[in-house]
Design a protein around this motif. Structure first.
Motif, PDB file in Angstrom:
ATOM      1  N   ASP A  40       3.421  10.369  -6.838  1.00 20.25           N
ATOM      2  CA  ASP A  40       4.474  10.878  -7.711  1.00 20.25           C
ATOM      3  C   ASP A  40       3.949  11.073  -9.137  1.00 20.25           C
ATOM      4  OD1 ASP A  40       7.501  11.441  -7.765  1.00 20.25           O
ATOM      5  OD2 ASP A  40       7.188  10.166  -9.538  1.00 20.25           O
ATOM      6  N   ILE A  41       3.167  10.111  -9.633  1.00 21.37           N
ATOM      7  CA  ILE A  41       2.618  10.227 -10.981  1.00 21.37           C
ATOM      8  C   ILE A  41       1.700  11.445 -11.084  1.00 21.37           C
ATOM      9  CG2 ILE A  41       1.063   9.133 -12.652  1.00 21.37           C
ATOM     10  CD1 ILE A  41       2.203   6.412 -11.641  1.00 21.37           C
ATOM     11  N   GLY A  67       6.745   7.693 -20.995  1.00 21.03           N
ATOM     12  CA  GLY A  67       5.520   7.008 -21.372  1.00 21.03           C
ATOM     13  C   GLY A  67       4.286   7.773 -20.926  1.00 21.03           C
ATOM     14  N   ASN A  68       3.177   7.073 -20.929  1.00 22.70           N
ATOM     15  CA  ASN A  68       1.874   7.647 -20.650  1.00 22.70           C
ATOM     16  C   ASN A  68       1.566   7.594 -19.155  1.00 22.70           C
ATOM     17  OD1 ASN A  68      -0.901   8.117 -20.426  1.00 22.70           O
ATOM     18  ND2 ASN A  68      -1.307   7.213 -22.422  1.00 22.70           N
ATOM     19  N   LYS A  69       1.092   8.703 -18.593  1.00 24.80           N
ATOM     20  CA  LYS A  69       0.755   8.741 -17.169  1.00 24.80           C
ATOM     21  C   LYS A  69      -0.353   7.751 -16.823  1.00 24.80           C
ATOM     22  CE  LYS A  69       1.141  12.700 -14.810  1.00 24.80           C
ATOM     23  NZ  LYS A  69       0.949  14.091 -14.359  1.00 24.80           N
ATOM     24  N   LYS A  70      -1.349   7.613 -17.709  1.00 25.70           N
ATOM     25  CA  LYS A  70      -2.444   6.682 -17.442  1.00 25.70           C
ATOM     26  C   LYS A  70      -1.948   5.242 -17.434  1.00 25.70           C
ATOM     27  CE  LYS A  70      -6.130   9.581 -19.205  1.00 25.70           C
ATOM     28  NZ  LYS A  70      -7.222   9.716 -20.172  1.00 25.70           N
ATOM     29  N   ALA A  71      -1.028   4.919 -18.314  1.00 26.35           N
ATOM     30  CA  ALA A  71      -0.479   3.557 -18.354  1.00 26.35           C
ATOM     31  C   ALA A  71       0.318   3.261 -17.089  1.00 26.35           C
ATOM     32  CB  ALA A  71       0.394   3.371 -19.590  1.00 26.35           C
ATOM     33  N   TRP A  72       1.107   4.225 -16.631  1.00 27.79           N
ATOM     34  CA  TRP A  72       1.873   4.012 -15.402  1.00 27.79           C
ATOM     35  C   TRP A  72       0.952   3.943 -14.183  1.00 27.79           C
ATOM     36  CZ3 TRP A  72       6.159   1.714 -15.116  1.00 27.79           C
ATOM     37  CH2 TRP A  72       7.131   1.868 -16.083  1.00 27.79           C
ATOM     38  N   THR A  73      -0.129   4.696 -14.204  1.00 32.04           N
ATOM     39  CA  THR A  73      -1.093   4.617 -13.114  1.00 32.04           C
ATOM     40  C   THR A  73      -1.691   3.219 -13.042  1.00 32.04           C
ATOM     41  OG1 THR A  73      -1.611   6.964 -13.290  1.00 32.04           O
ATOM     42  CG2 THR A  73      -3.232   5.576 -12.183  1.00 32.04           C
ATOM     43  N   ALA A  74      -2.094   2.683 -14.181  1.00 32.02           N
ATOM     44  CA  ALA A  74      -2.657   1.327 -14.218  1.00 32.02           C
ATOM     45  C   ALA A  74      -1.606   0.295 -13.803  1.00 32.02           C
ATOM     46  CB  ALA A  74      -3.185   1.018 -15.608  1.00 32.02           C
ATOM     47  N   ALA A  75      -0.387   0.462 -14.284  1.00 31.99           N
ATOM     48  CA  ALA A  75       0.679  -0.496 -13.962  1.00 31.99           C
ATOM     49  C   ALA A  75       1.018  -0.475 -12.471  1.00 31.99           C
ATOM     50  CB  ALA A  75       1.927  -0.194 -14.788  1.00 31.99           C
ATOM     51  N   SER A  76       0.804   0.651 -11.822  1.00 32.31           N
ATOM     52  CA  SER A  76       1.124   0.769 -10.399  1.00 32.31           C
ATOM     53  C   SER A  76       0.276  -0.151  -9.523  1.00 32.31           C
ATOM     54  CB  SER A  76       0.937   2.214  -9.929  1.00 32.31           C
ATOM     55  OG  SER A  76       1.873   3.045 -10.550  1.00 32.31           O
ATOM     56  N   ILE A 105       0.834  -1.205   0.000  1.00 24.08           N
ATOM     57  CA  ILE A 105       0.000   0.000   0.000  1.00 24.08           C
ATOM     58  C   ILE A 105       0.869   1.256   0.000  1.00 24.08           C
ATOM     59  CG2 ILE A 105      -1.651   1.321   1.398  1.00 24.08           C
ATOM     60  CD1 ILE A 105      -2.865  -1.463   2.175  1.00 24.08           C
ATOM     61  N   THR A 106       1.959   1.228   0.739  1.00 26.20           N
ATOM     62  CA  THR A 106       2.864   2.370   0.777  1.00 26.20           C
ATOM     63  C   THR A 106       3.507   2.609  -0.587  1.00 26.20           C
ATOM     64  OG1 THR A 106       3.317   1.957   3.116  1.00 26.20           O
ATOM     65  CG2 THR A 106       4.890   3.348   1.931  1.00 26.20           C
ATOM     66  N   LEU A 107       3.976   1.547  -1.242  1.00 27.52           N
ATOM     67  CA  LEU A 107       4.554   1.679  -2.584  1.00 27.52           C
ATOM     68  C   LEU A 107       3.525   2.220  -3.569  1.00 27.52           C
ATOM     69  CD1 LEU A 107       6.680  -1.585  -2.946  1.00 27.52           C
ATOM     70  CD2 LEU A 107       7.531   0.761  -3.044  1.00 27.52           C
ATOM     71  N   LEU A 108       2.308   1.682  -3.518  1.00 21.70           N
ATOM     72  CA  LEU A 108       1.248   2.125  -4.410  1.00 21.70           C
ATOM     73  C   LEU A 108       0.939   3.598  -4.187  1.00 21.70           C
ATOM     74  CD1 LEU A 108      -1.008   1.662  -6.486  1.00 21.70           C
ATOM     75  CD2 LEU A 108      -2.448   0.890  -4.598  1.00 21.70           C
ATOM     76  N   ALA A 109       0.784   3.992  -2.939  1.00 16.20           N
ATOM     77  CA  ALA A 109       0.466   5.388  -2.633  1.00 16.20           C
ATOM     78  C   ALA A 109       1.583   6.325  -3.085  1.00 16.20           C
ATOM     79  CB  ALA A 109       0.209   5.551  -1.131  1.00 16.20           C
ATOM     80  N   ALA A 110       2.817   5.937  -2.853  1.00 18.03           N
ATOM     81  CA  ALA A 110       3.956   6.777  -3.265  1.00 18.03           C
ATOM     82  C   ALA A 110       4.012   6.907  -4.785  1.00 18.03           C
ATOM     83  CB  ALA A 110       5.253   6.190  -2.730  1.00 18.03           C
ATOM     84  N   VAL A 161      -0.284  -3.247 -10.082  1.00 15.48           N
ATOM     85  CA  VAL A 161       0.230  -4.617 -10.110  1.00 15.48           C
ATOM     86  C   VAL A 161       1.107  -4.786  -8.862  1.00 15.48           C
ATOM     87  CG1 VAL A 161       1.638  -6.274 -11.374  1.00 15.48           C
ATOM     88  CG2 VAL A 161       0.190  -4.672 -12.615  1.00 15.48           C
ATOM     89  N   ASN A 162       0.807  -5.788  -8.055  1.00 18.72           N
ATOM     90  CA  ASN A 162       1.470  -5.971  -6.762  1.00 18.72           C
ATOM     91  C   ASN A 162       2.983  -5.853  -6.838  1.00 18.72           C
ATOM     92  OD1 ASN A 162      -0.949  -6.343  -5.533  1.00 18.72           O
ATOM     93  ND2 ASN A 162      -0.822  -8.565  -5.474  1.00 18.72           N
ATOM     94  N   PHE A 163       3.533  -5.015  -6.026  1.00 17.14           N
ATOM     95  CA  PHE A 163       4.951  -4.756  -5.857  1.00 17.14           C
ATOM     96  C   PHE A 163       5.654  -4.389  -7.156  1.00 17.14           C
ATOM     97  CE2 PHE A 163       4.071  -7.431  -2.147  1.00 17.14           C
ATOM     98  CZ  PHE A 163       4.560  -6.616  -1.144  1.00 17.14           C
ATOM     99  N   VAL A 164       5.446  -5.158  -8.205  1.00 16.23           N
ATOM    100  CA  VAL A 164       6.179  -4.973  -9.453  1.00 16.23           C
ATOM    101  C   VAL A 164       5.858  -3.628 -10.097  1.00 16.23           C
ATOM    102  CG1 VAL A 164       6.547  -5.916 -11.764  1.00 16.23           C
ATOM    103  CG2 VAL A 164       6.276  -7.455  -9.823  1.00 16.23           C
ATOM    104  N   GLY A 165       4.599  -3.247 -10.122  1.00 19.41           N
ATOM    105  CA  GLY A 165       4.185  -2.015 -10.784  1.00 19.41           C
ATOM    106  C   GLY A 165       4.827  -0.763 -10.205  1.00 19.41           C
ATOM    107  N   PRO A 166       4.668  -0.516  -8.908  1.00 24.26           N
ATOM    108  CA  PRO A 166       5.281   0.689  -8.347  1.00 24.26           C
ATOM    109  C   PRO A 166       6.812   0.687  -8.442  1.00 24.26           C
ATOM    110  CG  PRO A 166       3.614  -0.151  -6.856  1.00 24.26           C
ATOM    111  CD  PRO A 166       3.787  -1.171  -7.945  1.00 24.26           C
ATOM    112  N   ILE A 167       7.413  -0.473  -8.225  1.00 20.76           N
ATOM    113  CA  ILE A 167       8.881  -0.540  -8.320  1.00 20.76           C
ATOM    114  C   ILE A 167       9.325  -0.277  -9.752  1.00 20.76           C
ATOM    115  CG2 ILE A 167      10.865  -2.083  -8.110  1.00 20.76           C
ATOM    116  CD1 ILE A 167       9.399  -3.346  -5.679  1.00 20.76           C
TER     117      ILE A 167
END
Length: 64
Positions: free
Chosen positions: A24-25, A35-44, A15-20, A46-52
């Motif tokens: 930031d986005i 890339g696209n802000k909407k794509a990075w928002t959606a990717a975020s 939750i902390t990674l997702l919120a950060a 994805v558990n652990f992998v997305g925000p990292i």
């Protein structure tokens, strides 16, 4: 008890990674993101992998 504590700790980290990442986005200009802000928002979401992945690959580094 040990598994419960590990699950809670993992959830807090996720939750902390997702919120950060979402913060930031939303506060970084589009020119500062690869890339696209909407794509990075959606990717975020994805558990652990997305925000990292966003923090490692999605942000443009300031030029020195």
């Amino acid at each position: 008890p040990g598994q419960r504590a590990a699950t809670i700790a993992g959830s807090i980290i996720q939750i902390t990674l997702l919120a950060a990442a979402l913060w930031d986005i939303s506060h970084r200009p589009a020119a500062g993101i690869k890339g696209n802000k909407k794509a990075w928002t959606a990717a975020s979401f994805v558990n652990f992998v997305g925000p990292i992945a966003y923090f490692v690959f999605g942000r443009k580094r300031p030029e020195a």
